[in-house]
Design an enzyme around this catalytic site. Sequence first.
Site, PDB file in Angstrom:
ATOM      1  N   CYS A   1     -22.892   5.561  67.817  1.00  0.00           N
ATOM      2  CA  CYS A   1     -23.210   4.408  68.674  1.00  0.00           C
ATOM      3  C   CYS A   1     -21.959   3.749  69.243  1.00  0.00           C
ATOM      4  O   CYS A   1     -21.996   3.189  70.325  1.00  0.00           O
ATOM      5  CB  CYS A   1     -24.028   3.398  67.875  1.00  0.00           C
ATOM      6  SG  CYS A   1     -23.185   2.870  66.381  1.00  0.00           S
TER       7      CYS A   1
ATOM      8  N   GLU B   1     -29.208  -3.116  65.342  1.00  0.00           N
ATOM      9  CA  GLU B   1     -27.968  -2.429  65.729  1.00  0.00           C
ATOM     10  C   GLU B   1     -28.388  -1.317  66.675  1.00  0.00           C
ATOM     11  O   GLU B   1     -28.930  -0.301  66.238  1.00  0.00           O
ATOM     12  CB  GLU B   1     -27.275  -1.858  64.487  1.00  0.00           C
ATOM     13  CG  GLU B   1     -27.072  -2.842  63.352  1.00  0.00           C
ATOM     14  CD  GLU B   1     -25.917  -3.795  63.606  1.00  0.00           C
ATOM     15  OE1 GLU B   1     -25.127  -3.542  64.533  1.00  0.00           O
ATOM     16  OE2 GLU B   1     -25.817  -4.799  62.877  1.00  0.00           O
TER      17      GLU B   1
HETATM   18  P1  NAD Z   1     -34.854   5.664  67.425  1.00  0.00           P
HETATM   19  O1  NAD Z   1     -34.970   4.235  67.798  1.00  0.00           O
HETATM   20  O2  NAD Z   1     -35.723   6.641  68.097  1.00  0.00           O
HETATM   21  O3  NAD Z   1     -35.074   5.883  65.853  1.00  0.00           O
HETATM   22  C1  NAD Z   1     -34.405   5.112  64.893  1.00  0.00           C
HETATM   23  C2  NAD Z   1     -35.321   4.886  63.698  1.00  0.00           C
HETATM   24  O4  NAD Z   1     -36.478   4.168  64.127  1.00  0.00           O
HETATM   25  C3  NAD Z   1     -35.837   6.173  63.053  1.00  0.00           C
HETATM   26  O5  NAD Z   1     -35.930   5.998  61.659  1.00  0.00           O
HETATM   27  C4  NAD Z   1     -37.242   6.309  63.631  1.00  0.00           C
HETATM   28  O6  NAD Z   1     -38.112   7.037  62.791  1.00  0.00           O
HETATM   29  C5  NAD Z   1     -37.656   4.849  63.702  1.00  0.00           C
HETATM   30  N1  NAD Z   1     -38.735   4.560  64.647  1.00  0.00           N
HETATM   31  C6  NAD Z   1     -39.182   5.307  65.692  1.00  0.00           C
HETATM   32  N2  NAD Z   1     -40.205   4.680  66.306  1.00  0.00           N
HETATM   33  C7  NAD Z   1     -40.408   3.527  65.635  1.00  0.00           C
HETATM   34  C8  NAD Z   1     -41.298   2.432  65.812  1.00  0.00           C
HETATM   35  N3  NAD Z   1     -42.206   2.417  66.802  1.00  0.00           N
HETATM   36  N4  NAD Z   1     -41.216   1.379  64.964  1.00  0.00           N
HETATM   37  C9  NAD Z   1     -40.283   1.360  63.978  1.00  0.00           C
HETATM   38  N5  NAD Z   1     -39.416   2.372  63.764  1.00  0.00           N
HETATM   39  C10 NAD Z   1     -39.475   3.437  64.582  1.00  0.00           C
HETATM   40  O7  NAD Z   1     -33.310   5.986  67.623  1.00  0.00           O
HETATM   41  P2  NAD Z   1     -32.631   7.388  67.745  1.00  0.00           P
HETATM   42  O8  NAD Z   1     -32.697   7.819  69.147  1.00  0.00           O
HETATM   43  O9  NAD Z   1     -33.120   8.300  66.723  1.00  0.00           O
HETATM   44  O10 NAD Z   1     -31.116   6.988  67.353  1.00  0.00           O
HETATM   45  C11 NAD Z   1     -30.112   6.946  68.278  1.00  0.00           C
HETATM   46  C12 NAD Z   1     -29.923   5.544  68.810  1.00  0.00           C
HETATM   47  O11 NAD Z   1     -29.471   4.715  67.743  1.00  0.00           O
HETATM   48  C13 NAD Z   1     -28.848   5.481  69.865  1.00  0.00           C
HETATM   49  O12 NAD Z   1     -29.245   4.629  70.899  1.00  0.00           O
HETATM   50  C14 NAD Z   1     -27.665   4.877  69.128  1.00  0.00           C
HETATM   51  O13 NAD Z   1     -26.743   4.214  69.957  1.00  0.00           O
HETATM   52  C15 NAD Z   1     -28.350   3.957  68.179  1.00  0.00           C
HETATM   53  N6  NAD Z   1     -27.484   3.649  67.029  1.00  0.00           N
HETATM   54  C16 NAD Z   1     -26.952   2.391  66.934  1.00  0.00           C
HETATM   55  C17 NAD Z   1     -26.086   2.086  65.891  1.00  0.00           C
HETATM   56  C18 NAD Z   1     -25.458   0.718  65.766  1.00  0.00           C
HETATM   57  O14 NAD Z   1     -24.924   0.411  64.701  1.00  0.00           O
HETATM   58  N7  NAD Z   1     -25.490  -0.091  66.805  1.00  0.00           N
HETATM   59  C19 NAD Z   1     -25.783   3.065  64.938  1.00  0.00           C
HETATM   60  C20 NAD Z   1     -26.341   4.326  65.086  1.00  0.00           C
HETATM   61  C21 NAD Z   1     -27.205   4.612  66.136  1.00  0.00           C
END
Ligand code: NAD
Length: 524
Positions: free
Chosen positions: A291, A257
């Site tokens: 999001c 997502e």
């Molecule tokens: P991110 O991808 O940086 O982090 C999300 C999660 O992934 C965190 O728990 C983080 O610790 C983890 N993470 C970071 N690096 C990783 C790796 N190399 N391997 C595995 N996990 C890792 O995202 P963010 O910037 O913190 O969140 C915002 C983003 O999330 C925005 O783009 C938003 O649109 C999206 N989002 C999407 C939805 C949806 O349902 N489509 C919902 C909420 C947020």
Amino acid sequence: MSLSTPIVVRRSRLDALCDAVVTVADRPSLSVESPFDATTLGTVPACNADDVREAFDRARTAQSEWADRPLGERLAVFERFHERVLDEQSSLLDVVQAETGKSRLDAHEEAVDVASTARYYATNARSFLASRQRTGAVPFVTRTTEHRRPVGVVGIISPWNYPLTLSISDAIPALLAGNAVVCKPDEGTPFTALRIRELLIESGLPADLFAVVTGRGDELGETVVEESDYICFTGSTEVGRTVAATAGRNLIDCSLELGGKNPMLVLADADVDAAAENAARACFANAGQLCISIERIYVDSDVREDFLDAFVKETQRLTLGAGYDFDYDVGTLASEAQLEKVQSHVEDAVEKGASVQTGGRRRDDVGPYAYEPTVLTGVTDEMLCADAETFGPVAAVYEVSGIADAVERANEGPYGLNASVWSGDTARAEQVAARIEAGTVNVNDGYAAAWGSVDAPMGGIGDSGIGRRHGEVGLTRFTESQTVATQRGRPLTRPSGVPPRLWTFLLNANERLANRLTAWRRSG
Ligand code: NAD
């Protein structure tokens, strides 16, 4: 501003929440910041890969006992959990607000969403998990049944923007389906996941079935995916691709997502005031860190001026604040990084010729990361905010000429998460919806109608991800189907006394007969 720290987010209480994270005491600690005032809220253990593996081992042991329990017992846990979430709502909102800086109203949406997801799956899990009779290879001779079995241990990697909903809402159907869950919340928002785990245990869930591992995503993420039998990732498109690559290597299924750059279309016959009022909510809910929030608004030239006037007024009416009460519509941004990104998008747009209709300023008087809800016009393709996700309180209003133009503009860019269409003619709006490339389209609403329809699948296309949460598929994705076909009488292979030519003739004749029967049924 009422910033006195609620009891539940006092240091000793938060420390107690961490007790179950690791079994050894010597892990370094990771600070968690309160965005309301940039002070340290508490610390959590920085787990390492061994801690993750241990959490999975314990979860795997607990899962086999859990999967053997009658479904009724599993359902009862979530019926109690539904009540616990509502009873303990106030303390939950305190934790969510303390680590995200969001308004209490926005935090409340999360709590209600979790309760409604628990109710939905507790009501429907029995039918979603029921074994189903399927048409056998030879009717009346082959009895074929499809069964649903849990995949094992589901990994959930969740972001900071909706730490309550996105840590637990996928876990509910996963657990009901007989799986265990290991959740790695974002490093900025671990306490919400730990608090919700406490409520699950109080509702009767065995403690090892929902483990929380705290630490940095770039250090633990890969191990979480490696150990999972299914991975649910919610976060950025960039990290989503690396999660998918690891899942692919391990041949496990996943749902991703990811981000969005969601459009709203205001057609010439729309109720402009209603559209403007809702747009202020759809763009600035959770300070735009949602999001499915709207960042691009395409308004028919006939109503563009009226809409813009009304939208700016509605935006100015929103109250911006930091505090643990229901007084504010919009909270602060969640971190310095978020503030920098939002500022850079607005500054870049203004430098390249965009106009700020309202907002466009950080508000240190409200909080270190507070930023005003901002409406831009004159945004052009070379500006950062034209197609990159801002993920903050910034919306651009564009003028379009007619439906075809609006649809073409809405479909620009790599994302396809959510969209909104406004029209006085809902049938026409639904026809427009069918032409929009997005996983959800809301008619005469911004995002809440589709998100709140928990019975319907929700997710993105293109760079917004793969897989769906919510609905039946939101639960069955955590199962493997197993087909059991029982052959009555002879097996279906060629009996040794039947010559190959006769056998092939009989199979062909059977196939032709079946096809004619199908055609006859269709015509009748
Ligand atoms: P991110 O991808 O940086 O982090 C999300 C999660 O992934 C965190 O728990 C983080 O610790 C983890 N993470 C970071 N690096 C990783 C790796 N190399 N391997 C595995 N996990 C890792 O995202 P963010 O910037 O913190 O969140 C915002 C983003 O999330 C925005 O783009 C938003 O649109 C999206 N989002 C999407 C939805 C949806 O349902 N489509 C919902 C909420 C947020």
